[in-house]
Design a protein around this motif. Structure first.
Motif, mmCIF file in Angstrom:
data_model
loop_
_atom_site.group_PDB
_atom_site.id
_atom_site.type_symbol
_atom_site.label_atom_id
_atom_site.label_comp_id
_atom_site.label_asym_id
_atom_site.label_seq_id
_atom_site.Cartn_x
_atom_site.Cartn_y
_atom_site.Cartn_z
ATOM 1 N N GLU A 139 20.123 43.026 -52.833
ATOM 2 C CA GLU A 139 19.778 43.815 -52.160
ATOM 3 C C GLU A 139 18.931 44.890 -53.156
ATOM 4 O O GLU A 139 20.270 45.579 -53.987
ATOM 5 C CB GLU A 139 20.373 43.862 -50.879
ATOM 6 C CG GLU A 139 19.429 44.788 -50.149
ATOM 7 C CD GLU A 139 18.262 44.523 -49.664
ATOM 8 O OE1 GLU A 139 17.096 45.265 -49.803
ATOM 9 O OE2 GLU A 139 17.880 43.351 -49.206
ATOM 10 N N THR A 140 18.115 45.295 -53.430
ATOM 11 C CA THR A 140 17.613 47.047 -53.886
ATOM 12 C C THR A 140 16.968 47.611 -53.425
ATOM 13 O O THR A 140 16.888 48.577 -53.416
ATOM 14 C CB THR A 140 17.409 47.235 -54.800
ATOM 15 O OG1 THR A 140 15.975 46.044 -54.888
ATOM 16 C CG2 THR A 140 18.048 46.046 -56.267
ATOM 17 N N GLU A 141 16.663 46.731 -51.602
ATOM 18 C CA GLU A 141 15.534 47.862 -51.124
ATOM 19 C C GLU A 141 16.466 48.579 -49.410
ATOM 20 O O GLU A 141 16.556 47.568 -48.715
ATOM 21 C CB GLU A 141 14.848 47.327 -50.301
ATOM 22 C CG GLU A 141 13.529 46.810 -51.258
ATOM 23 C CD GLU A 141 12.946 47.556 -52.196
ATOM 24 O OE1 GLU A 141 12.100 48.800 -51.478
ATOM 25 O OE2 GLU A 141 12.436 47.455 -53.432
ATOM 26 N N MET A 142 17.544 49.413 -50.344
ATOM 27 C CA MET A 142 18.528 49.263 -48.932
ATOM 28 C C MET A 142 18.200 51.373 -48.633
ATOM 29 O O MET A 142 17.836 52.079 -49.504
ATOM 30 C CB MET A 142 20.141 49.891 -49.680
ATOM 31 C CG MET A 142 20.486 48.097 -50.317
ATOM 32 S SD MET A 142 21.566 48.450 -51.547
ATOM 33 C CE MET A 142 23.284 48.124 -50.154
ATOM 34 N N ASP A 143 18.727 51.672 -47.887
ATOM 35 C CA ASP A 143 18.707 52.890 -47.014
ATOM 36 C C ASP A 143 19.750 53.682 -48.138
ATOM 37 O O ASP A 143 21.376 53.576 -47.369
ATOM 38 C CB ASP A 143 18.502 53.264 -45.758
ATOM 39 C CG ASP A 143 18.457 54.168 -45.670
ATOM 40 O OD1 ASP A 143 18.424 55.427 -46.417
ATOM 41 O OD2 ASP A 143 18.583 55.111 -44.308
ATOM 42 N N PRO A 144 18.708 54.432 -49.247
ATOM 43 C CA PRO A 144 20.505 55.737 -49.705
ATOM 44 C C PRO A 144 21.474 56.614 -48.691
ATOM 45 O O PRO A 144 22.309 56.389 -48.907
ATOM 46 C CB PRO A 144 19.623 56.359 -50.569
ATOM 47 C CG PRO A 144 18.816 55.944 -50.963
ATOM 48 C CD PRO A 144 18.291 55.280 -49.434
ATOM 49 N N ASN A 145 20.630 57.016 -47.261
ATOM 50 C CA ASN A 145 21.654 57.472 -46.548
ATOM 51 C C ASN A 145 22.982 56.535 -46.000
ATOM 52 O O ASN A 145 23.940 56.849 -45.270
ATOM 53 C CB ASN A 145 20.906 58.167 -45.363
ATOM 54 C CG ASN A 145 19.867 59.101 -45.396
ATOM 55 O OD1 ASN A 145 19.891 59.617 -47.072
ATOM 56 N ND2 ASN A 145 18.797 58.680 -45.630
#
Length: 242
Positions: A139-145
Motif C-alpha cells: 500500500e502506497t496511497e496512505m494518509d501521511p497524517n
C-alpha cells in the motif's frame, strides 16, 4: 527442552558438548535448532526442538539467519539468530550445530547505522518515502497524517530486487534494522530480505536498503555443509559491536 543460556558468544569452536534437559525424542515429523546471540551483555541461547509427531516426512531443510538492531528509546539492542529445520534422524544435534556454524558467515556493522533508529517525537508522515515495485501487496496511497513510522522492505527471491516503501500506522514500540537470509539447503538457493522501520526524514529511502546490504554479509557454504560431515575447517563470523 528448555532454553540453555550462556554468558558468552558461542561459536563453532565453543559449542558445548551437551545441554541441560536434553533428551532424544523419536517419531517426530521434523527437528530444529534455534540459536540467538545478543550483546551488552554477551549472551547465547540454544534450544533444540522436536516437531509434531510423525505423520509424514516434512522434507523441509532450511536455515534462516537474521541480524537485527533495535532502538526502543531506552536501549539499542543487537541480536543475531539462526533457525535450522530438518527431518532426518538426530539432524538437530550439537554436532550438526557445529557444522552449521562452520558453514555460515554472518557479520554486520549495523552499529554504524544506529543514528537512523533514533526515536523522534517530532515525527511527521511527510518524512516517509512511498514506492513499490513489489509482486506482493504494498500500500502506497496512505494518509501521511496516520503514519507513526517510515518503513521499507526489500527482498530478492529470484534475481531482481523488489521494494515496498510506505509507513506504519501502529503505535511505535521500537525502530529497527533487519537483514535476513533464508537458505534452502537441498536446492542450494537463498532468499534475501532487509527491512527498516524508522522516524527520521527519508530514513526509508531505497538508498538505506543499499546501506543495510553494504553493512551486512550473510552467506552459506552449501558444498562444505553437504559434503563434509567430519572435516570442520571454518568458523562462524560474527562482528561484535565495539
Amino acid at each position: 527442552m528448555q532454553t540453555n543460556v550462556f554468558d558468552s558468544i558461542i561459536t563453532a569452536d565453543t559449542v558445548p558438548n551437551d545441554l541441560k534437559n536434553c533428551s532424544l525424542v523419536t517419531d517426530q515429523m521434523e527437528c530444529s535448532i534455534r540459536v540467538t546471540w545478543t550483546q551488552n551483555p554477551n549472551q547465547t541461547s540454544i534450544i533444540l526442538l522436536a516437531g509434531s509427531e510423525r505423520q509424514a516426512v516434512s522434507g523441509r531443510h532450511n536455515l534462516e539467519n537474521t541480524i537485527t538492531l533495535t532502538n526502543n528509546g531506552t536501549k539499542t539492542q543487537w541480536e543475531n539468530s539462526i533457525f535450522y529445520i530438518c527431518s532426518s534422524e538426530q539432524c538437530n544435534s550439537l554436532t550438526m550445530l557445529k557444522r552449521l556454524l562452520r558453514s555460515l558467515t554472518s557479520e554486520d556493522k549495523f552499529h554504524t547505522l544506529s543514528d537512523l533508529l533514533d526515536l523522534n517525537t517530532q515525527f511527521q508522515g511527510s518524512f516517509c518515502n512511498f514506492f513499490a515495485n513489489s509482486s506482493i501487496s504494498c500500500e502506497t496511497e496512505m494518509d501521511p497524517n496516520t503514519c507513526k513510522q517510515c518503513a521499507t522492505q526489500e527482498y530478492i527471491q529470484s534475481k531482481s530486487i523488489e521494494v515496498c516503501s510506505n509507513c506504519v500506522m501502529d503505535n511505535v514500540i521500537e525502530n529497527f534494522i533487519t537483514r535476513q537470509v533464508k537458505f534452502f539447503i537441498d536446492k542450494q538457493e537463498r532468499h534475501d530480505l532487509w527491512m527498516i522501520e524508522c522516524q527520521k526524514k527519508d530514513c526509508n529511502a531505497i538508498e538505506t536498503g543499499d546501506l543495510i546490504r553494504e553493512k551486512s554479509n550473510i552467506d552459506f557454504n552449501f558444498n562444505y555443509f553437504l559434503n563434509s560431515s567430519k572435516k570442520l575447517d571454518n568458523i562462524l563470523l560474527i562482528t561484535l559491536l565495539p
